[in-house]
Design an enzyme around this catalytic site. Sequence first.
Site, PDB file in Angstrom:
ATOM      1  N   LYS A  91       0.852  -1.250  -0.046  1.00 10.55           N
ATOM      2  CA  LYS A  91      -0.118   0.076   0.040  1.00 10.55           C
ATOM      3  C   LYS A  91       0.985   1.277   0.017  1.00 10.55           C
ATOM      4  CE  LYS A  91      -4.007  -2.147   2.054  1.00 10.55           C
ATOM      5  NZ  LYS A  91      -4.995  -2.013   3.223  1.00 10.55           N
TER       6      LYS A  91
ATOM      7  N   ASN B 239      -5.155   1.578  -1.499  1.00  5.41           N
ATOM      8  CA  ASN B 239      -5.423   0.122  -1.635  1.00  5.41           C
ATOM      9  C   ASN B 239      -6.178   0.230  -3.031  1.00  5.41           C
ATOM     10  OD1 ASN B 239      -7.894   1.505  -1.167  1.00  5.41           O
ATOM     11  ND2 ASN B 239      -8.767  -0.488  -0.018  1.00  5.41           N
TER      12      ASN B 239
END
Length: 276
Positions: free
Chosen positions: A66, A87
């Site tokens: 991420k 994300n």
Amino acid sequence: MTDTYAVFGDPIAHSKSPYIHRQFAEQTGQDLAYTRQQVPSAQFEQAADAFFAGGGKGLNITAPLKLDAYGYAARLTVRARRAGAVNTLARQPDGTLLGDNTDGIGMINDMHNLGWKIADQRVLILGAGGAVRGVLQPLLEQAPASVSIANRTLHKAEQLAKGFVDLGTIEPLGYESLSGRQFDLVINGTSASLSGDLPPLPDDLLAPGAACYDMMYSAEPTVFLQWAEQHGARHQADGLGMLVGQAAESFYLWRQVRPEVIPVITSLRRSLGAKR
């Protein structure tokens, strides 16, 4: 032409994202293909370049990538900046890549679907890692009466709280400071309960009618949710609905169509062999 999407992670074999997005596509009549790719962090940029060069429309990103996705995106949504992680990557009409973080809104929408109240509630979050950082902005936007973060390392909770002072007051606490305090909503943002570990929580932590939410999920109740039941929580839920909710938000970002999450949560819960 079928649009292509994927989830990147390492490991990735366990990911339920392909199943979830196939269900969303069938529901909404969208023509898309969704796969998963195991991508080590050192190869993230190369893999993402290849995916989008091949016509890919969007990516979901899971651990531990991420932060890589955060640095890769050309533009970031406000909630991605707040979360400090991405994300979801979405190719824009001009070809640039927008980075978003849908984890927090996924959790909030799940709580709304459960019929839980967040406004005017005394909220306690356990843990001060990346998962917690990702949900703070959407949580504060719900106007709770108070938000406290308890963490084994108080300094980490203090640092996290400082990053959100313009959105509301967050009280950082060590676990030893919880004694004598009561909360209406307790959110477990640690992954410890999946391995059978639980922070040292006082027996009288839950106010009458309290709700407990674990951001993790498993086939059986997590140790945290077992503790919640033993200590009188009126409502309990794990993070399966959050998983589906964040996926629905990604799907909407990509397709401008909002899928129904309840049937997908129900189907996944059945496949896990446990009831919500």
